[in-house]
Design an enzyme around this catalytic site. Structure first.
Site, short mmCIF file in Angstrom:
data_model
loop_
_atom_site.label_atom_id
_atom_site.label_comp_id
_atom_site.label_asym_id
_atom_site.label_seq_id
_atom_site.Cartn_x
_atom_site.Cartn_y
_atom_site.Cartn_z
N TRP A 143 0.83 -1.21 0.00
CA TRP A 143 0.00 0.00 0.00
C TRP A 143 0.86 1.25 0.00
O TRP A 143 0.55 2.23 -0.69
CB TRP A 143 -0.99 -0.02 1.17
CG TRP A 143 -1.95 -1.15 1.02
CD1 TRP A 143 -1.96 -2.32 1.71
CD2 TRP A 143 -3.00 -1.27 0.04
NE1 TRP A 143 -2.96 -3.15 1.23
CE2 TRP A 143 -3.61 -2.53 0.22
CE3 TRP A 143 -3.49 -0.43 -0.97
CZ2 TRP A 143 -4.68 -2.97 -0.57
CZ3 TRP A 143 -4.56 -0.85 -1.75
CH2 TRP A 143 -5.13 -2.11 -1.54
N ASP A 160 -1.06 6.81 6.40
CA ASP A 160 -2.22 5.96 6.16
C ASP A 160 -2.31 5.01 7.35
O ASP A 160 -1.42 4.19 7.55
CB ASP A 160 -2.01 5.19 4.85
CG ASP A 160 -3.07 4.14 4.58
OD1 ASP A 160 -3.97 3.95 5.42
OD2 ASP A 160 -2.98 3.48 3.52
N LYS A 187 -11.66 -1.51 8.26
CA LYS A 187 -10.90 -2.47 9.06
C LYS A 187 -11.26 -2.34 10.53
O LYS A 187 -11.73 -3.29 11.15
CB LYS A 187 -9.41 -2.28 8.82
CG LYS A 187 -9.06 -2.66 7.37
CD LYS A 187 -7.64 -2.32 6.98
CE LYS A 187 -7.42 -2.46 5.49
NZ LYS A 187 -7.53 -3.84 4.98
#
Lengths: 360, 360
Positions: B101, B171, B195
């Site tokens: 990511w 992030d 999440k």
């Protein structure tokens, strides 16, 4: 109190059956042992949900194989940028300005090129659809853009513009799946789900395949490039999974109702009840030119701000809610999307009639 | 069967209490007569929902007034573009590459300027966090970027990098609200909700106010410009309303659990149960350098593909689902987010122990 009749312009009423099913499945989706909200978007049950949703949508509209269906995020407002970023190769596009949303799309288009307003009905508060039979379409236009149903003003294109061979891009947020449609007349049709289809947070694009390419404007974010999601069947990253699940239930419900033919007929009947009443009323007056009236959003006024306010307040007491008109039109607006039952419209007209008699 | 223990990396397990409340309110939110999905985002009940959600989030983290909270769409992947579009004034940024990511964010950054990878742990399949105490931070860097918890690889920055005065952008998708955090060390903290916080389709940005300006890169879509949503309190267009409503319920639940201090302690306990077992196991082995282990995502392997597959299959039969590891690490991965009860981790370890004995 129980469920009200909700005339909100969006987010808007959803079929009660759909909500009841969603509630029942909230803790355990069909024996999987978890909510759809808790499911990996790569899992088998979710794959089935999104694939079934797409198949049902394709069946409802009759989408041929050379069109892709994308489930995206960011609402129509984000597509205002995605459209030019994906399509404006000549940096020219023609926009028909029939309301605030078309205007916003046009302004966004200007960030990326020469977005031209080739027609407008702003001179009369967008209360009509301009004659689009012979517009000055730009020779090098990458597309012609419309907002097909204008939520705020209550107008609809009942005839699509003559684009003189150019690709037509249409925002159909507030008339999505409200009647049969010939998708082959469109290059791109897209809409936010939160009016006729499902919850906010999902936007559905139906795009002719040849327009989905890597040849996008420089600086286009990966997430706004249609090809990103087309190549990944809308699963490039985590999609708005729960919203797609609800949309899928609405598609099933629409099929159970008989599909778009039946839904279109019902919507005409519902709208006629309200428009017929308006046309004979001495108190209430529709604000839109008759031939351009929307089946989905019906604005009307009494001519008196006090009476308008009294009407909205008393209607609310009677369980008819969200009837206040948009500030740019004033008065009232009844949004009567697919999920608004005929009984809701009948009750509204009955209430209007009583109000009219009381204030005669 | 009933509810399973769901170790999915995301979308992931949510507190059962939250889901039960949502189910009960589905057809009629607290006497309003409609679902939250059907509510205008300009209505009073929804205003209260989003304002309460923001207030609770601010209280949980302790967010000072000079930080804005935005509820956005498009997931972290869209912020990969929004970050440079909003911040890359010098067209230079430093990225620390600790997984897929971070790497995707870095690649997206390169669309907009000179995005430099100043450290990486790719040499060892991202199984550790590089030493970030004295990195070659670029003098003209607009920001330093990290992915704080790496979902796929199971690592976490337990010490934030020394950015030498540059703004830190993080992030935090997979560690959002998992422990106390000093937000003032970050310029921008953002994460997808799916999440630790709620359903997919919501991304939350916490941004230091001075970074929210009109001075964005040319061609930035209106919807990706943070100022658009900051000026409109996340209501520039229709937000992902139902998702925000669920996030709000999770924030209340976190407060009921005692806030981030208590949650952090519980998460440490939960992770310790699993890591302690792994450290003494003869069969299972954690894949991450000990000092960089995540509290949220725990990858482990047996060393045998067949045993791994047998484990995943048998665990599923026992109601322990979604334990298959990401293809880039292989083996297994247990994601044990906030909503995973301690009992779920205990049951997993008990099952692992049984499996180990059976295969000794």
């Amino acid at each position: 109190m129980g469920r009200v009749y909700n005339f909100s312009a969006g987010p808007a009423v959803l079929p009660e059956e759909v909500l009841a099913e969603a509630a029942a499945e909230m803790l355990d989706y069909r024996g999987v042992g978890m909510s759809v909200m808790e499911m990996s978007h790569r899992s088998k049950p979710f794959a089935e949900i999104i694939e079934t949703a797409e198949a049902d949508l394709r069946e409802l509209i009759g989408i041929p194989d050379n069109y892709k269906v994308l489930f995206l995020q960011g609402g129509a407002s984000q597509q205002f940028a995605a459209v030019p970023m994906n399509l404006m190769r000549n940096r020219v596009a023609d926009y028909i300005i029939t309301g605030s949303w078309a205007k916003k799309a046009w302004k966004e288009g200007k960030i990326y090129g020469d977005a031209r307003a080739i027609a407008s009905s702003e001179d009369e508060t967008f209360s009509y659809i301009p004659d689009c039979s012979d517009l000055p379409i730009s020779e090098d236009a990458d597309y012609v853009y419309i907002c097909e149903n204008n939520t705020i003003y209550g107008t609809k294109f009942h005839t699509l513009p003559n684009t003189k061979g150019k690709d037509l891009v249409a925002d159909v947020s507030s008339c999505f799946l409200s009647e049969p449609v010939d998708i082959t007349k469109y290059a791109v049709m897209y809409g936010g789900a939160q009016k006729n289809i499902g919850p906010a947070g999902v936007v559905i694009d139906i795009i002719r395949e040849d327009l989905i390419t890597d040849d996008v404007l420089e600086g286009t974010p990966t997430m706004l490039k249609w090809k990103t999601q087309a190549d990944a069947d809308s699963l490039y990253n985590t999609p708005p999974a729960y919203g797609i699940y609800i949309c899928g239930k609405v598609f099933k419900w629409l099929k159970d109702q008989g599909g778009l033919e039946a839904i279109g007929k019902r919507n005409e009947e519902k709208a006629a009840i309200l428009y017929d009443y308006l046309d004979q009323s001495k108190l209430f007056k529709g604000t839109v030119r008759k031939e351009d009236r929307s089946l989905m959003n019906v604005p009307f006024v009494t001519g008196s701000d006090e009476l308008d306010a009294a009407f909205v307040a008393e209607a609310k007491e009677a369980g008819l809610v969200n009837l206040k008109g948009h500030r740019s039109v004033g008065g009232m607006r009844a949004s009567i999307y697919n999920a608004m039952p005929k009984a809701g419209v009948e009750k509204l007209v009955e209430f209007m009639d009583g109000f009219e008699k009381a204030h005669a």
